[in-house]
Enzyme design. Structure first.
Site, PDB file in Angstrom:
ATOM      1  N   CYS A  36       0.803  -1.228   0.000  1.00 59.53           N
ATOM      2  CA  CYS A  36       0.000   0.000   0.000  1.00 59.53           C
ATOM      3  C   CYS A  36       0.835   1.277   0.000  1.00 59.53           C
ATOM      4  CB  CYS A  36      -0.878   0.062   1.229  1.00 59.53           C
ATOM      5  SG  CYS A  36      -1.927  -1.348   1.470  1.00 59.53           S
ATOM      6  N   TRP A  52      -2.819  -2.814  -1.531  1.00 56.75           N
ATOM      7  CA  TRP A  52      -2.391  -4.205  -1.754  1.00 56.75           C
ATOM      8  C   TRP A  52      -3.207  -5.020  -0.767  1.00 56.75           C
ATOM      9  CZ3 TRP A  52       0.050  -8.311   0.753  1.00 56.75           C
ATOM     10  CH2 TRP A  52       0.703  -9.242  -0.062  1.00 56.75           C
TER      11      TRP A  52
END
Ligand code: G6P
Length: 612
Positions: A2, A74
């Site tokens: 992320c 993610w």
């Protein structure tokens, strides 16, 4: 993994945040989103897929705003889809939050909130946290900042969060624990991000936020507080990064650019430290720990992925040069198996990003047990660097390609310096050998440049082998970890199954795989294992395996046996891995490209793995 990015200031926020998200794409993600505040109106746009898909999705929509937060996700909690993408909203729709990390006690918090009547629209821990913050805000009748502080005292896990509040459209709230957060300080504007890459083109003045700090950010004001509400003075640092370092600069891919940067990055990792002519080695970050290092019972290297392979090479080297026992541990295993570690042990954490959660947690637990921690990191100011008692930066510059290349060779160079320095101080190396290895390191950049000239030949070899289903990579001694690294590179970017093995151990299993279909890559440069590896090549040839060998200039034996040969410059066996890995990086790169894959952003992988 992320990425978070935010802007507040006089510019239009959306283009800044969008560009920032593109800069963070390399971290690996599967969905993306932004929240924009315009006066009292909050807009959230989010989409599964790449940033380009979000860009299409928002075409024609109202994007006016001077304050915005953005995210590349993610997936951890909940599959990658529009619903689970960030930003997530509070129950009343007034707070929007993006989050990097994991809230470990989210299930308990969620149950408490469900009991209070909250309803959730996603499967994420992030939505739970923003509902929790809003619940505190309304039940305590307090500010968002206060609610964040109270909430974070209950949160278990690692996070960096960014929040915008419809009722306070001139303020951004950010907080971190365990995940990185950098704030760029401009004139009447601030930029926030997971790393400096979205910031560097606007300002070089940055603040690295510490764990348990909360930032209250306005266009022209930055207030930092700790979790006990005490004001902290922001420490503004100069960013040592150029925009060119995070752009492709004419190369087809970042990975290729980074492979070709290696003569320079290796040189940079040695610069100011290695003085071969003067016969000197200076490592300022180790100076005050040298007595402990000389007397260490053990050195334990903790790392993950490619950095773990660099650690394996260092194990061979430090044991040989310094006569200190070395263990190399997968950080994730080391942390959870209750290892015997304590005073007298030195931990060396090796990490490109300096943010790998497993490595961080392993360091924390060893530190608690009394071990001293040294870091070998690439990213300056990263969490691992800051948690270390001392260490040495690798200075390879930003690495954008997910598959690590230039960071690895810089790690090898720096770990060699560390081994040599300890050996010199401890007196376990002769003056002659010390000088010889300094000279070898001095010339390694040039030899790497020579190895890079093999690019066209390796591309042809890649064409020949690109359709193989499996690969075996074999090496011995210092080249065994290079076999592991070669196999990892191939797996990461070409999705071909590849195994790395010690060449002798191959007889205890993998030899069963050998037939005329199986390419076997031997890392077989001239070293003290040479005769033995020649026998191993013969064993493969006797079973009709295809042999692709990395050999040294002047070798006449292996070229006569192998199907394909890649010849690299000769070097001392301690230094040779820095050179022998180059053709393996190029081989993986070309096979990945020939198969049509996105080698810079391979599927499922993240550049910086910030969850355990
Ligand atoms: C991820 C990356 C690898 C890297 C590993 C360790 O898996 O994709 O390239 O080797 O993390 O990362 P670190 O930043 O700690 O070296």
């Amino acid at each position: 993994m992320c990425g978070i990015v935010a802007y507040i200031g006089h510019r239009e926020a959306y283009p800044v945040v969008l560009k920032g998200l593109k800069r963070l794409e390399y971290r690996g993600y599967d969905s993306t989103g932004v929240a924009l505040l315009n006066g009292g109106s909050l807009k959230v746009y989010k989409k599964k897929g790449k940033v380009a898909e979000l860009e299409d999705f928002v075409l024609g929509k109202d994007l006016k705003s001077h304050i915005s937060i953005g995210h590349t996700r993610w997936a951890t909690h909940g599959e990658p889809n529009d619903r689970n993408a960030h930003p997530q909203l509070s129950g009343d729709g007034k707070l929007a939050m993006v989050h990097n990390g994991i809230i470990e006690n989210y299930a308990q918090l969620k149950q408490e909130l469900l009991n209070k009547g909250h309803q959730f629209t996603s499967d994420t821990d992030t939505e739970v946290l923003i509902h929790f913050i809003q619940e505190i805000k309304s039940s305590n009748q307090c500010s968002t900042e206060e609610a964040v502080r109270i909430a974070l005292k209950r949160v278990v896990g690692a996070y960096v969060i960014l929040i915008v509040d419809e009722d306070d459209p001139d303020t951004l709230i950010a907080a971190r624990k365990g995940s990185p957060l950098v704030i760029g300080v401009g004139k009447g504007e601030h930029f926030l991000a997971s790393d400096a890459s979205p910031i560097v083109e606007y300002t070089k003045e940055v603040v690295y936020v510490n764990d348990y700090e909360i930032a209250i950010v306005k266009a022209d004001e930055l207030i930092l507080k700790n979790i006990s509400n005490e004001i902290q003075t922001p420490y503004i640092q100069k960013l040592d990064m150029e925009l060119a370092a995070i752009e492709k600069g004419g190369y087809a891919h970042f990975m290729l650019k980074e492979i070709f940067e290696q003569p320079q990055t290796i040189f940079d990792s040695l610069r100011g430290r290695l003085d071969a002519k003067g016969g000197k080695l200076t490592l300022g970050g180790l100076r005050e720990h040298m007595d402990l290092l000389k007397e260490a019972n053990r050195i334990i290297i903790v790392a993950c992925g490619t950095s773990w392979h660099a650690g394996l090479v260092a194990e061979y080297m430090i044991e040989e040069l310094c006569r200190i026992p070395v263990e190399v541990e997968y950080a994730s295993e080391f942390r959870y198996r209750n290892p015997v570690v304590g005073k007298g042990d030195v931990i060396i954490a090796v990490s490109q990003s300096g943010e790998t959660a497993d490595t961080l947690v392993a360091m924390e637990s060893a530190k608690e047990k009394g071990a001293i921690i040294l870091g070998v990191c690439n990213v300056v100011g990263s969490s691992i660097a800051r948690l270390s008692n001392g260490g040495v930066y690798t200075h390879a510059g930003p690495e954008i390609g997910v598959a690590s290349t230039k960071a690895f060779t810089a790690q090898l160079a720096v770990l060699s310096l560390i081994g040599l320095k300890i050996a010199q101080e401890k007196g376990t190396i002769t003056a002659q050998r010390f000088q010889h290895l300094l000279d070898e390191l001095e010339s390694v950049s040039e030899k790497v440049a020579t190895a890079l000239q093999l690019n066209a030949q390796i591309k042809k070899i890649a064409e020949k082998y690109k359709d193989a289903r499996d690969f075996l990579y074999l090496g011995r001694g210092y080249n065994f970890p290079i076999a592991l690294e070669g196999a990892l590179k191939l797996k990461e970017i070409s999705y071909i199954h590849a195994e790395g093995y010690p060449a002798a151990e191959m007889k205890h299993g993998p030899i069963a795989l050998v037939d005329e279909q199986l390419p076997v890559v031997f890392v077989a440069t001239k070293d003290s294992y040479y005769e033995k590896i020649v026998s191993n090549i013969q064993e493969i040839k006797a079973r009709k395996g295809k042999v692709l060998a990395v050999t040294t200039e002047g070798d006449q034996v292996i070229p006569a046996m192998a199907d394909d040969v890649i010849v690299v410059p000769e070097a001392d066996e301690l230094v040779a891995p820095i050179i022998s890995v180059i053709p393996l990086q190029l081989l993986a790169y070309h096979i990945g490209v020939l198969k049509g894959y996105d080698v810079d952003k391979p599927r499922n992988l993240a550049k910086s793995v910030t969850v355990e």
